[in-house]
Motif scaffolding. Structure first.
Motif, PDB file in Angstrom:
ATOM      1  N   TRP A   1      -3.560   0.827   6.773  1.00 49.05           N
ATOM      2  CA  TRP A   1      -3.524   2.123   5.806  1.00 49.05           C
ATOM      3  C   TRP A   1      -2.892   3.141   6.415  1.00 49.05           C
ATOM      4  O   TRP A   1      -1.922   3.754   5.886  1.00 49.05           O
ATOM      5  CB  TRP A   1      -4.799   2.344   5.142  1.00 49.05           C
ATOM      6  N   GLU A   2      -3.309   3.462   7.681  1.00 51.37           N
ATOM      7  CA  GLU A   2      -2.874   4.717   8.489  1.00 51.37           C
ATOM      8  C   GLU A   2      -1.500   4.268   8.972  1.00 51.37           C
ATOM      9  O   GLU A   2      -0.735   5.090   9.124  1.00 51.37           O
ATOM     10  CB  GLU A   2      -3.795   5.194   9.569  1.00 51.37           C
ATOM     11  N   LEU A   3      -1.221   3.112   9.406  1.00 52.60           N
ATOM     12  CA  LEU A   3       0.028   2.645   9.918  1.00 52.60           C
ATOM     13  C   LEU A   3       0.923   2.255   9.186  1.00 52.60           C
ATOM     14  O   LEU A   3       1.923   1.513   9.571  1.00 52.60           O
ATOM     15  CB  LEU A   3      -0.321   1.494  11.282  1.00 52.60           C
TER      16      LEU A   3
ATOM     17  N   LEU B   1     -10.407 -12.072   4.972  1.00 55.65           N
ATOM     18  CA  LEU B   1      -8.878 -12.183   5.526  1.00 55.65           C
ATOM     19  C   LEU B   1      -8.077 -11.872   4.364  1.00 55.65           C
ATOM     20  O   LEU B   1      -6.849 -11.227   4.564  1.00 55.65           O
ATOM     21  CB  LEU B   1      -8.715 -13.738   6.269  1.00 55.65           C
ATOM     22  N   LYS B   2      -8.388 -12.445   3.232  1.00 54.74           N
ATOM     23  CA  LYS B   2      -7.190 -12.140   1.785  1.00 54.74           C
ATOM     24  C   LYS B   2      -7.269 -10.330   1.698  1.00 54.74           C
ATOM     25  O   LYS B   2      -6.032 -10.036   1.421  1.00 54.74           O
ATOM     26  CB  LYS B   2      -7.853 -12.692   0.721  1.00 54.74           C
ATOM     27  N   GLY B   3      -8.211 -10.020   1.860  1.00 58.28           N
ATOM     28  CA  GLY B   3      -8.416  -8.528   1.491  1.00 58.28           C
ATOM     29  C   GLY B   3      -7.504  -7.591   2.705  1.00 58.28           C
ATOM     30  O   GLY B   3      -6.782  -6.657   2.504  1.00 58.28           O
ATOM     31  N   ILE B   4      -7.603  -8.022   3.868  1.00 58.36           N
ATOM     32  CA  ILE B   4      -6.612  -7.659   4.830  1.00 58.36           C
ATOM     33  C   ILE B   4      -5.298  -7.888   4.647  1.00 58.36           C
ATOM     34  O   ILE B   4      -4.283  -6.764   4.763  1.00 58.36           O
ATOM     35  CB  ILE B   4      -7.050  -8.337   6.323  1.00 58.36           C
ATOM     36  N   ALA B   5      -5.049  -8.882   4.429  1.00 57.70           N
ATOM     37  CA  ALA B   5      -3.599  -9.482   3.992  1.00 57.70           C
ATOM     38  C   ALA B   5      -2.957  -8.765   2.968  1.00 57.70           C
ATOM     39  O   ALA B   5      -1.716  -8.258   2.965  1.00 57.70           O
ATOM     40  CB  ALA B   5      -3.510 -11.136   3.872  1.00 57.70           C
TER      41      ALA B   5
ATOM     42  N   PHE C   1      -2.071  -5.232   4.218  1.00 61.57           N
ATOM     43  CA  PHE C   1      -1.007  -5.483   5.178  1.00 61.57           C
ATOM     44  C   PHE C   1       0.022  -5.424   4.390  1.00 61.57           C
ATOM     45  O   PHE C   1       1.461  -4.577   4.668  1.00 61.57           O
ATOM     46  CB  PHE C   1      -1.106  -6.640   5.936  1.00 61.57           C
ATOM     47  N   GLY C   2       0.244  -6.060   3.289  1.00 60.75           N
ATOM     48  CA  GLY C   2       1.550  -6.257   2.377  1.00 60.75           C
ATOM     49  C   GLY C   2       1.884  -4.757   1.461  1.00 60.75           C
ATOM     50  O   GLY C   2       2.727  -4.211   1.631  1.00 60.75           O
ATOM     51  N   GLU C   3       0.746  -4.339   0.934  1.00 59.09           N
ATOM     52  CA  GLU C   3       0.705  -3.192   0.110  1.00 59.09           C
ATOM     53  C   GLU C   3       1.211  -2.005   0.898  1.00 59.09           C
ATOM     54  O   GLU C   3       1.666  -0.999   0.481  1.00 59.09           O
ATOM     55  CB  GLU C   3      -0.370  -2.921  -0.558  1.00 59.09           C
ATOM     56  N   SER C   4       0.616  -1.798   2.312  1.00 62.50           N
ATOM     57  CA  SER C   4       1.001  -0.646   2.791  1.00 62.50           C
ATOM     58  C   SER C   4       2.246  -0.489   3.791  1.00 62.50           C
ATOM     59  O   SER C   4       2.813   0.421   4.357  1.00 62.50           O
ATOM     60  CB  SER C   4      -0.157  -0.338   4.000  1.00 62.50           C
TER      61      SER C   4
ATOM     62  N   GLU D   1     -12.334  -7.617  17.910  1.00 62.01           N
ATOM     63  CA  GLU D   1     -13.365  -6.486  17.577  1.00 62.01           C
ATOM     64  C   GLU D   1     -13.237  -5.353  16.669  1.00 62.01           C
ATOM     65  O   GLU D   1     -13.158  -4.416  16.374  1.00 62.01           O
ATOM     66  CB  GLU D   1     -13.846  -5.852  18.973  1.00 62.01           C
ATOM     67  N   PHE D   2     -12.978  -6.239  15.175  1.00 63.32           N
ATOM     68  CA  PHE D   2     -12.599  -5.291  14.113  1.00 63.32           C
ATOM     69  C   PHE D   2     -13.249  -5.803  12.949  1.00 63.32           C
ATOM     70  O   PHE D   2     -13.329  -7.182  12.906  1.00 63.32           O
ATOM     71  CB  PHE D   2     -11.352  -4.943  13.943  1.00 63.32           C
ATOM     72  N   CYS D   3     -13.440  -5.343  11.722  1.00 64.31           N
ATOM     73  CA  CYS D   3     -13.999  -6.131  10.518  1.00 64.31           C
ATOM     74  C   CYS D   3     -13.050  -5.675   9.402  1.00 64.31           C
ATOM     75  O   CYS D   3     -11.871  -5.013   9.697  1.00 64.31           O
ATOM     76  CB  CYS D   3     -15.358  -5.365  10.101  1.00 64.31           C
ATOM     77  N   GLU D   4     -12.961  -6.246   8.412  1.00 62.52           N
ATOM     78  CA  GLU D   4     -12.188  -5.869   7.054  1.00 62.52           C
ATOM     79  C   GLU D   4     -11.854  -4.478   6.756  1.00 62.52           C
ATOM     80  O   GLU D   4     -10.892  -4.255   6.697  1.00 62.52           O
ATOM     81  CB  GLU D   4     -12.855  -6.483   5.698  1.00 62.52           C
TER      82      GLU D   4
END
Length: 763
Positions: free
Chosen positions: A77-79, A20-24, A27-30, A66-69
């Protein structure tokens, strides 16, 4: 000898709060908008969007999330809200030459491309052009060429509809030069499996995961490459299934996993132990391991027969469905344990422990990734795994089979609908009748042959439907030098990457829609379909506003190039197909009627619709009509001799990347933070070499082909690895991989066992 148990390889389990930290962080960097979180909720669900990351299947009974890190990172990254507009090139610092000093990560962070661009050599910059100008320029450059002087490459991103038309474009132009990203990863599967079981893809379906008694992993890393796989593995462990892993490096996803979708697990931090046995074999030692395991099975069967007990080998299956059995078991009986142990790097006892799990399991799935395919004898690796499975009838029945895990979302599907350089794999007579063309019957170039053609000056144009080819291909520095000599380079892309920075004499960057975005054509918002690793076809419907009014879909770009480069033909209805992708699916169904029956009606079935697989039903489409036992001619897959000071380099991927896309510098699964410029090495090897941990070193490819290949500025890091095996990151290490070092059958580059030497770096 150093006690490697004291060497950390990861700070914690896969999944959990780290995920979850990796996703967050991404999210912030992109700078993704909050609405992108709604897109995550639609991933891998009927009438949602199939993730652009890996090709792991989508369950019919899907979870709320239904998704993973990795899938979340790819989506965010794409959005991104960042935009790489034509104004980027107005900055005096942003010449093409200057950007070559930028890191891959920084190029991607400039954001989504918004307008078609043409390279202007006078200013060393890209400049905006209209789509009509771009297509006209591309067509004018392609038409004078001999058809086989041009190459049409595809990454694994584009959907089945665009891929089918891309293959049609190439053949109408007059060439089968249709290499694809699988040439660099799982072509060994396509060729190797076809030879021994008659199927170019894996044999299992989703339901088999819940029925298997044991999983055997070879060179595959679900924690980084297919994290959604960890959920069925966790369920398998909870019902008592065994998991045995063979990998030179510890991959945390196969050690332990905290389920992010379980509130109890997240609150308590309780991890599920994944592997019951984890064996760190030498890089390239899989053939010896598999032969040793097969030897154990044969010995157990011989003993059972002598004692009048139930057989261990499924002799009825072997007699009815296989060939080559007698020669293979004779080699198993004659195999020497000392040689097996030496070549594998494992003890006889360790191999016997693994074999006992196999013997006791009624239903077994063999899972593998590029750790098995990317060797000089990778096809033999695949054949040896099939040997093991065949001995006990573990192909073509519930809960058992062969499971290669593909890395890109539609890399398997593109091959299914005709992106293939081998002419015999495509129903060319059907295609010619449908479109009133004469397709070439000679084989085209695979990626190795195309790269060699570039070095020789024979390839004069490259069209790339996605990807970052100059980063993905071996012999990277040589390729960069040769790429710019072409008459034409065309890159269909969403973001800037290193491949854009070595333009041909004429060069275009064509920005495309992402799969998450509305694909509005004359017939309305279009559906695109993809095929996953289990041969299931799923539809995607984009719901996000396009990044710009000046981007086109991949299919519209393909048809735009086709209209400019191919002679007019009433049966080549490029405009009609662009307006309605359903018409393209009708064409795919007419071309491949067995695989795509009722295509348009079935594309939103939960979990996808199954296009079928002969080996899954024990129909063997081999020359003999049976599955083939292979007698190995070697005990390792590396293709070179070990020597003092020569190491086997295996390239690895970070938890913070997808293929050549680098999201950041936090590889928590390998315990490496803030850098990718490292070499991981056994501490005893470091001491024996007269080096020390933390020293800056340089790797030099140890071959005699007259080419100097070096990579410096690398920090030497003590790591839990077998003696003689070292590891460093892909794609940076591609500069060290010779284009001529590849699987002897499929020509897949041998990126998991590269001969190198290590010296102190003066930099």
């Amino acid at each position: 000898m150093t006690d490697q148990r004291d060497l950390p390889h990861s700070p914690g389990p896969a999944g959990g709060w780290g995920s979850l930290k990796g996703i967050a962080r991404i999210f912030g960097e992109s700078w993704s908008s909050p609405a992108s979180l709604a897109t995550l909720g639609q991933l891998n669900k009927p009438k949602g969007v199939m993730c652009v990351s890996c090709a792991w299947p989508k369950p019919a009974n899907y979870a709320a999330f239904e998704f993973c890190e990795n899938g979340a990172k790819a989506t965010l990254w794409e959005l991104t809200s960042a935009r790489s507009t034509p104004a980027f090139w107005a900055d005096e610092r942003h010449t093409v030459t200057a950007l070559r000093d930028w890191a891959d990560h920084d190029l991607e962070k400039t954001g989504r491309l918004t307008h078609p661009l043409r390279y202007d050599a006078a200013s060393d910059r890209y400049v905006e052009v209209t789509w009509d100008e771009a297509f006209a320029g591309i067509g004018a450059a392609l038409k004078p060429l001999e058809p086989n002087d041009a190459v049409f490459y595809a990454s694994g991103h584009a959907g089945l509809e665009a891929s089918y038309l891309y293959a049609l474009l190439a053949r109408a132009f007059g060439t089968n030069n249709l290499p694809q990203s699988s040439n660099m990863c799982h072509e060994t599967t396509s060729v190797g499996l076809t030879k021994v079981i008659g199927s170019p893809v894996g044999t299992i379906v989703w339901d088999d995961l819940a029925k298997a008694d044991a999983f055997f992993f070879f060179g595959q890393n679900p924690g980084t490459n297919s994290p959604r796989f960890l959920h069925p593995l966790k369920e398998a462990k909870e019902r008592g299934a065994k998991i045995v892993t063979f990998n030179p490096i510890i991959e945390q996803g196969l050690v332990s996993f905290v389920d992010p979708q379980s509130p109890a697990a997240m609150l308590t931090g309780k991890a599920t132990k994944i592997s019951d046995q984890y064996h760190q074999l030498k890089a390239g030692g899989d053939i010896a391991v598999l032969l040793g395991m097969c030897k154990c099975v044969v010995e157990a069967d011989d003993a059972a027969t002598t004692a009048g007990q139930a057989e261990i080998i499924d002799h009825a299956f072997v007699a009815e469905h296989t060939t080559g059995f007698d020669a293979f078991i004779a080699q198993c009986r004659a195999a020497d344990w000392a040689e097996i142990a030496h070549e594998s790097g494992l003890t006889e006892a360790a191999i016997r422990d693994a074999a006992q799990v196999y013997i006791e399991a009624e239903r077994v799935i063999g899972v593998y990734g590029m750790g098995l395919t990317q060797h000089a004898h990778g096809s033999l690796n695949v054949a040896m795994l099939v040997n093991l499975l065949l001995l006990r009838g573990n192909i073509g029945r519930p809960g058992a089979g062969c499971c290669p895990v593909r890395g890109h979302s539609n890399v398997q599907g593109q091959r299914t609908v005709g992106i293939a350089e081998k002419a015999h794999l495509v129903p060319l007579d059907t295609i010619d009748a449908l479109f009133d063309i004469t397709s070439p019957r000679d084989d085209g170039m695979n990626i190795v042959e195309a790269t060699e053609g570039l070095f020789a000056g024979k390839v004069r144009a490259f069209v790339c439907l996605g990807g970052n080819l100059l980063r993905a291909v071996p012999d990277q520095q040589r390729l960069e030098q040769a790429w710019g000599a072409q008459d034409l380079t065309v890159m269909v892309s969403t973001k800037l990457n290193r491949s854009h920075l070595f333009p041909g004499k004429q060069a275009y960057i064509l920005p495309c829609l992402g799969r998450y975005e509305i694909d509005a054509q004359a017939g309305g918002n279009q559906v695109v379909t993809t095929e996953d690793s289990f041969s299931m076809i799923n539809g995607s419907v984009g719901k996000r506003a396009p990044v710009s009014d000046s981007v086109k879909s991949e299919l519209a770009i393909v048809t735009g190039i086709a209209k400019a480069a191919v002679a007019p033909n009433d049966k080549l209805r490029w405009d009609d197909w662009t307006a309605d992708y359903g018409l393209v699916r009708d064409l795919i169904e007419r071309t491949y009627p067995e695989d795509f029956r009722d295509y348009n009606a079935r594309m939103f079935e939960p979990g996808g619709f199954y296009r079928g697989n002969g080996a899954h039903q024990r129909i063997w489409k081999t020359e003999s009509g049976k599955a083939v036992f292979t007698t190995p001619g070697a005990l390792n897959s590396v293709g070179f001799q070990d020597a003092p000071g020569r190491y086997r380099l295996m390239t690895i991927r970070s938890n913070d990347q997808f293929n050549t896309t680098i999201y950041g510098y936090s590889d928590r699964f390998h315990g490496i933070e803030g850098t990718r410029d490292v070499v991981l090495m056994n501490p005893d090897d470091i001491a024996e070499a007269g080096l020390h941990e933390g020293q800056m070193v340089r790797m030099i490819t140890d071959t005699d082909d007259g080419v100097d290949r070096q990579l410096g500025g690398l920090k030497l890091t003590g790591y839990r690895l077998p003696r003689g095996t070292i590891a460093s990151y892909y794609p940076e290490c591609n500069v060290l991989v010779p284009i001529g070092l590849h699987d002897d059958l499929s020509k897949t580059p041998a990126s998991k066992s590269v001969p190198v030497r290590i010296v102190a770096d003066s930099v």
